[in-house]
Design a protein around this motif. Structure first.
Motif, PDB file in Angstrom:
ATOM      1  N   ILE A  93       0.999  -1.356   0.577  1.00  0.00           N
ATOM      2  CA  ILE A  93       0.000  -0.343   0.249  1.00  0.00           C
ATOM      3  C   ILE A  93       0.907   1.387   0.200  1.00  0.00           C
ATOM      4  CG2 ILE A  93      -1.615   0.950   1.461  1.00  0.00           C
ATOM      5  CD1 ILE A  93      -3.109  -1.358   2.298  1.00  0.00           C
ATOM      6  N   VAL A  94       1.626   1.299   0.703  1.00  0.00           N
ATOM      7  CA  VAL A  94       2.506   2.371   1.311  1.00  0.00           C
ATOM      8  C   VAL A  94       3.624   2.382  -0.271  1.00  0.00           C
ATOM      9  CG1 VAL A  94       5.297   3.373   2.099  1.00  0.00           C
ATOM     10  CG2 VAL A  94       3.228   1.780   3.505  1.00  0.00           C
ATOM     11  N   TYR A  95       4.228   1.351  -1.740  1.00  0.00           N
ATOM     12  CA  TYR A  95       4.963   1.618  -2.485  1.00  0.00           C
ATOM     13  C   TYR A  95       3.427   2.583  -3.602  1.00  0.00           C
ATOM     14  CZ  TYR A  95       9.263  -0.555  -2.132  1.00  0.00           C
ATOM     15  OH  TYR A  95      10.555  -0.370  -1.689  1.00  0.00           O
ATOM     16  N   GLN A  96       2.563   2.135  -3.266  1.00  0.00           N
ATOM     17  CA  GLN A  96       1.949   2.105  -4.658  1.00  0.00           C
ATOM     18  C   GLN A  96       0.699   3.266  -4.008  1.00  0.00           C
ATOM     19  OE1 GLN A  96      -0.427   0.425  -6.570  1.00  0.00           O
ATOM     20  NE2 GLN A  96      -0.379   1.607  -7.792  1.00  0.00           N
ATOM     21  N   ILE A  97       0.945   3.912  -2.447  1.00  0.00           N
ATOM     22  CA  ILE A  97       0.245   5.457  -2.622  1.00  0.00           C
ATOM     23  C   ILE A  97       1.971   6.547  -2.918  1.00  0.00           C
ATOM     24  CG2 ILE A  97       0.364   7.233  -0.995  1.00  0.00           C
ATOM     25  CD1 ILE A  97      -1.081   5.324   1.391  1.00  0.00           C
ATOM     26  N   VAL A  98       2.753   5.825  -3.115  1.00  0.00           N
ATOM     27  CA  VAL A  98       4.029   6.554  -3.566  1.00  0.00           C
ATOM     28  C   VAL A  98       3.840   7.129  -5.070  1.00  0.00           C
ATOM     29  CG1 VAL A  98       6.492   6.755  -3.911  1.00  0.00           C
ATOM     30  CG2 VAL A  98       5.202   6.114  -1.339  1.00  0.00           C
ATOM     31  N   ILE A  99       3.290   5.827  -5.619  1.00  0.00           N
ATOM     32  CA  ILE A  99       3.869   6.370  -7.352  1.00  0.00           C
ATOM     33  C   ILE A  99       2.401   6.428  -7.558  1.00  0.00           C
ATOM     34  CG2 ILE A  99       2.226   3.775  -8.088  1.00  0.00           C
ATOM     35  CD1 ILE A  99       5.406   4.952  -9.673  1.00  0.00           C
ATOM     36  N   MET A 100       1.203   6.706  -7.062  1.00  0.00           N
ATOM     37  CA  MET A 100       0.188   7.127  -7.575  1.00  0.00           C
ATOM     38  C   MET A 100       0.561   8.771  -7.324  1.00  0.00           C
ATOM     39  SD  MET A 100      -2.000   4.906  -9.155  1.00  0.00           S
ATOM     40  CE  MET A 100      -3.489   6.108  -9.141  1.00  0.00           C
ATOM     41  N   ALA A 101       1.061   8.915  -6.451  1.00  0.00           N
ATOM     42  CA  ALA A 101       1.223  10.534  -6.042  1.00  0.00           C
ATOM     43  C   ALA A 101       1.754  11.103  -6.845  1.00  0.00           C
ATOM     44  CB  ALA A 101       1.609  11.175  -4.786  1.00  0.00           C
ATOM     45  N   ALA A 102       2.566  10.216  -7.190  1.00  0.00           N
ATOM     46  CA  ALA A 102       3.906  10.446  -8.475  1.00  0.00           C
ATOM     47  C   ALA A 102       3.386  10.713  -9.842  1.00  0.00           C
ATOM     48  CB  ALA A 102       5.015   9.215  -8.323  1.00  0.00           C
ATOM     49  N   ILE A 103       2.354   9.562  -9.939  1.00  0.00           N
ATOM     50  CA  ILE A 103       1.581   9.525 -11.597  1.00  0.00           C
ATOM     51  C   ILE A 103       1.232  11.109 -11.232  1.00  0.00           C
ATOM     52  CG2 ILE A 103       0.075   8.232 -13.194  1.00  0.00           C
ATOM     53  CD1 ILE A 103       1.203   5.718 -11.677  1.00  0.00           C
TER      54      ILE A 103
END
Length: 257
Positions: free
Chosen positions: A219-229
């Motif tokens: 989940i932490v990785y997904q939050i990072v990548i979604m915000a970055a996208i």
């Protein structure tokens, strides 16, 4: 617990579900069968070739080779956007290339250095897959945004000329369609971001869970990548529109065909 290995031949089982799709399309006169089959075939060949290629890239894990592959991805994305949007390679390719490259490279290096905290920010295991996700989303967003902007100008050419006639400069005259392009680019991403966890479990998170990671880590990785996208997509469409505008108009602020 690691991810369950899938034999190479088992994806062929999904062909069974393609049979009724082909039959229904044929009976109803929906002319998608050739495109569907071609798309699946092309995807399979491309992914197999990329898979073999990435095995060697991951094995060598050389920063220069990794960056070279990233630049190849950016060039491919820029060419696809120019072609899909009906722009000219001669006039617009460099603008679109910079629109893709600058925001996404800055974002991936920032993530690897400050968010994940890698010792080697060019580590292929993180550098290439994360960049692929950023670029893929920027590609779809740029195509929508650039198309919306220039199609809006073409359809409302008289309104644009009228605004120029009222002493507006090029920026002021094109601003309504510029904003439409940005909104059209971001709307699908915002909607997707709002519904993650409720409607869908995104690919990166699912892949990490299947690979054995704890759900909270995924989940932490997904939050990072979604915000970055979302961030890179926002700056990418702005930069692409601003740069392509420089060569899209003639000396009299008329949109070139």
């Amino acid at each position: 617990m690691g991810v369950e290995q899938i034999p190479f031949y088992t994806p062929l089982y999904l062909v069974l579900f393609m049979i009724p799709i082909v039959i229904i399309n044929y009976k109803m006169g929906i002319t998608l069968n050739k495109r569907l089959i071609y798309a699946l075939f092309r995807m399979t060949i491309q992914l197999v070739l990329v898979g073999f290629f990435l095995q060697y890239i991951f094995l060598f894990n050389n920063p220069w080779i990794n960056t070279g592959y990233i630049l190849f991805m950016i060039v491919a994305a820029a060419l696809s956007t120019v072609k899909t949007c009906g722009l000219t390679i001669k006039d617009q390719f460099i603008s679109i290339l910079l629109g893709f490259g600058i925001p996404n490279i800055v974002m991936i290096l920032f993530i690897n250095q400050f968010v994940i905290g890698l010792d080697n920010i060019f580590d292929a295991q993180y550098y290439i897959p994360l960049m692929g996700m950023l670029l893929g989303n920027s590609l779809s967003g740029n195509i929508i945004g650039v198309n919306t902007f220039y199609n809006g100008l073409r359809k409302n050419e008289r309104q644009y000329d009228y605004r120029l006639g009222l002493s507006a400069n090029q920026w002021e005259a094109t601003l309504p369609w510029y904003k439409e392009g940005v909104v059209a680019c971001l709307n699908p991403m915002i909607a997707s971001t709002e519904t993650i966890g409720l409607v869908s479990l995104p690919g990166m998170m699912t892949g990490q869970i299947l690979g054995g990671s704890m759900p909270m880590t995924a989940i932490v990785y997904q939050i990072v990548i979604m915000a970055a996208i979302l961030i890179s997509r926002y700056f990418s469409i702005h930069l692409s529109l601003l740069l392509t505008r420089k060569t899209a108009f003639d000396a009299y602020d008329r949109l070139k065909v």
